[in-house]
Each structure stands twice: as structure tokens, then as C-alpha cells.
Design a protein around this motif. Sequence first.
Motif, short mmCIF file in Angstrom:
data_model
loop_
_atom_site.label_atom_id
_atom_site.label_comp_id
_atom_site.label_asym_id
_atom_site.label_seq_id
_atom_site.Cartn_x
_atom_site.Cartn_y
_atom_site.Cartn_z
N GLY A 130 0.81 -1.21 0.00
CA GLY A 130 0.00 0.00 0.00
C GLY A 130 0.84 1.26 0.00
N LEU A 131 1.95 1.25 0.74
CA LEU A 131 2.85 2.40 0.75
C LEU A 131 3.49 2.60 -0.62
CD1 LEU A 131 4.60 1.93 4.22
CD2 LEU A 131 3.02 3.76 3.57
N LEU A 132 3.83 1.51 -1.29
CA LEU A 132 4.39 1.62 -2.64
C LEU A 132 3.36 2.22 -3.59
CD1 LEU A 132 6.30 -1.78 -2.97
CD2 LEU A 132 7.29 0.50 -2.66
N LEU A 133 2.11 1.81 -3.45
CA LEU A 133 1.05 2.36 -4.30
C LEU A 133 0.84 3.85 -4.01
CD1 LEU A 133 -1.66 -0.47 -4.28
CD2 LEU A 133 -0.50 0.47 -6.29
N ALA A 134 1.05 4.23 -2.76
CA ALA A 134 0.87 5.64 -2.38
C ALA A 134 1.98 6.53 -2.91
CB ALA A 134 0.78 5.78 -0.87
N GLY A 135 3.02 5.93 -3.49
CA GLY A 135 4.07 6.72 -4.11
C GLY A 135 5.41 6.68 -3.42
N VAL A 141 14.23 6.97 -2.23
CA VAL A 141 14.70 7.48 -3.52
C VAL A 141 13.68 8.43 -4.13
CG1 VAL A 141 15.38 6.79 -5.86
CG2 VAL A 141 16.09 5.43 -3.90
N ASN A 142 12.39 8.25 -3.80
CA ASN A 142 11.36 9.12 -4.36
C ASN A 142 11.48 10.55 -3.83
OD1 ASN A 142 10.51 7.68 -1.88
ND2 ASN A 142 8.77 9.05 -1.98
N ASP A 143 12.22 10.75 -2.74
CA ASP A 143 12.39 12.09 -2.19
C ASP A 143 13.44 12.91 -2.94
OD1 ASP A 143 10.50 11.55 -0.24
OD2 ASP A 143 12.00 10.75 1.15
N LEU A 144 14.18 12.27 -3.84
CA LEU A 144 15.23 12.97 -4.56
C LEU A 144 14.66 13.65 -5.80
CD1 LEU A 144 18.05 10.28 -4.43
CD2 LEU A 144 17.73 12.23 -2.92
N SER A 145 15.19 14.81 -6.12
CA SER A 145 14.77 15.52 -7.33
C SER A 145 15.40 14.86 -8.56
CB SER A 145 15.20 16.98 -7.25
OG SER A 145 16.62 17.06 -7.22
N THR A 146 14.94 15.31 -9.74
CA THR A 146 15.49 14.76 -10.97
C THR A 146 16.99 15.02 -11.07
OG1 THR A 146 13.37 15.16 -12.07
CG2 THR A 146 15.28 14.76 -13.49
N GLU A 147 17.41 16.23 -10.66
CA GLU A 147 18.82 16.56 -10.72
C GLU A 147 19.64 15.68 -9.77
OE1 GLU A 147 16.38 18.66 -10.30
OE2 GLU A 147 16.37 19.70 -12.25
N GLU A 148 19.06 15.41 -8.57
CA GLU A 148 19.77 14.58 -7.60
C GLU A 148 19.87 13.13 -8.08
OE1 GLU A 148 18.87 16.61 -3.28
OE2 GLU A 148 17.27 15.49 -4.27
N LEU A 149 18.79 12.66 -8.72
CA LEU A 149 18.81 11.30 -9.24
C LEU A 149 19.84 11.15 -10.35
CD1 LEU A 149 15.01 10.40 -9.33
CD2 LEU A 149 16.77 9.37 -7.89
N GLN A 150 20.07 12.22 -11.10
CA GLN A 150 21.06 12.17 -12.15
C GLN A 150 22.47 12.11 -11.60
OE1 GLN A 150 20.09 15.58 -14.54
NE2 GLN A 150 18.46 14.54 -15.65
N GLY A 151 22.63 12.61 -10.39
CA GLY A 151 23.94 12.53 -9.73
C GLY A 151 24.01 11.26 -8.91
N ARG A 152 24.81 10.33 -9.34
CA ARG A 152 24.86 9.03 -8.68
C ARG A 152 25.28 9.14 -7.22
NH1 ARG A 152 27.63 4.88 -13.10
NH2 ARG A 152 26.01 5.09 -14.71
#
Length: 250
Positions: A130-135, A141-152
Motif C-alpha cells: 500500500g505504501l508503494l502504491l501511495a508513491g 529514492v522518491n524524495d530525490l529531485s530529478t537533478e539529484e537522481l542524475q547525480g549518482r
Amino acid sequence: MGHWLDRNIIEPGKLPLLLALAAFVVTFLVTRSITRLIRAGKGPFRNVSAGGLHIHHAVPGVVLTVIGGFGAVASGRHGLGAFLSAVVFGIGAGLVLDEFALILHLNDVYWTEEGRKSVEAVVLTAALVGLLLAGFAPFGVNDLSTEELQGRGAAITSVAVNFLFSLVSLSKGKTRTALYGVVVPLIALVGAVRLARPGSPWARRFYRRRPRARARSLVRAYRHDRRWSGPGRAVQDWIAGAPDRSAGGR
């Protein structure tokens, strides 16, 4: 129609997960209802046996889980094949985890105190899905921005820190907190900074020469268990039936 549902009701790509969760929960509830009727000697249902051997429902559950899992891998996350595979997988997982305690103990403990572990496993699994479905995503990792995700480096650091919080919670004897903390890092952080439970690896290692910490740990654990054990058992009994007072399975 499936694609329309996938786009407009839930986040894209998560409909199979929703179907699997729904099938999982419904299967568990239906299975428990049937086993409770069998236990009470009511209705047309009976235990399944072959040549004097009782066939536990975890057996077809394993088969369905394998079929659904491989079907999901082969079909991807979209289309009718993915939806059907998700439902089959959810049904199989529900049957298997309903007898989780039997697999853990390698004994028929379905209606014993040890059998409560099956209910705990089902509730925990449903909550995590249920938590996974909630996002929520594992280790935040979902708390990271696109820019942060691009930085390994940032992504690896975030995963490592959140994993450490969960590991500390687990070492403090807080299994549920550690597992929930995998998808909600704040929960793991709370578990990591609070006192360890008595008898946990953390308590044995770090409270050995700290009598005050040991005493506080014992008192807090006693108060927590006294407050929540009763209501928790009552909910489990309402969902899955109360265990037998005498030892033995079905």
C-alpha cells in the motif's frame, strides 16, 4: 479500457500492483473465512487430502505465484497479460502467506499461537505494498529531485543512509519499524534513535554496562506491550480467528 484505467485512476504503471494487492487481500480474507468454517464444522467445505495426505493451500499458492511471477515478467507492466498475471500472483501470494507460519516452523501451527505470524506477515505485506502504491519508493529514492537522481553520488548516499537507519532499527529489535522504514525513511529514523528492545542485538552489545539504559528499555517495552498487545491480538482474532488454547494444528 485497461490503459484508460491505468492513466486516469492511479499512477501510470501501477494498476498491476493494485490488482495484485486487491487479489492478495481478498484471497486471504476468503481463505480465512473458509478455514474458519471448516474448523467450526459448518458449510460444505472440507480439508483437501490425497492418499491420506493433507494438502495445504500453500501448495497451489506456490504454483500460482510462480505462474503469475513469470507471466508478469514476460508481459511487462501494461496490457491484459500483465493484469491477469498480477491477479494470479496476488492470489498465490495470499494462499502462501496465509500459511507463512507453517512454512516458518515446518509444522502445522495454523491454529496455534505461532500461527499468528501468518496474520502478521499478511498485514505487513499489505501495508508495504500500500505504501508503494501511495508513491513511496524503497529507501527514500522518491524524495530525490530529478537533478539529484542524475547525480549518482547523491542517490547512493541517500540509499545508504536510509538503509543504515533501517539496519539500526532492526538491530534494536524493531522489525516492523525497520521494514516500514524501507519505504518511509522517517519511520526508520525514529526507530533508530529510540531505545532498543530488551534482548535485541543492540541491547546486548551497548546496554551491557549501562544499567539505567537496560532498566529504561525494560520499562518501555513492558508499557508498550501492555498497551498494544491486547488490542493487536483482538484485531488478529477478529480477522483470522482465535488460536486454539491447546497445542496442535488442524
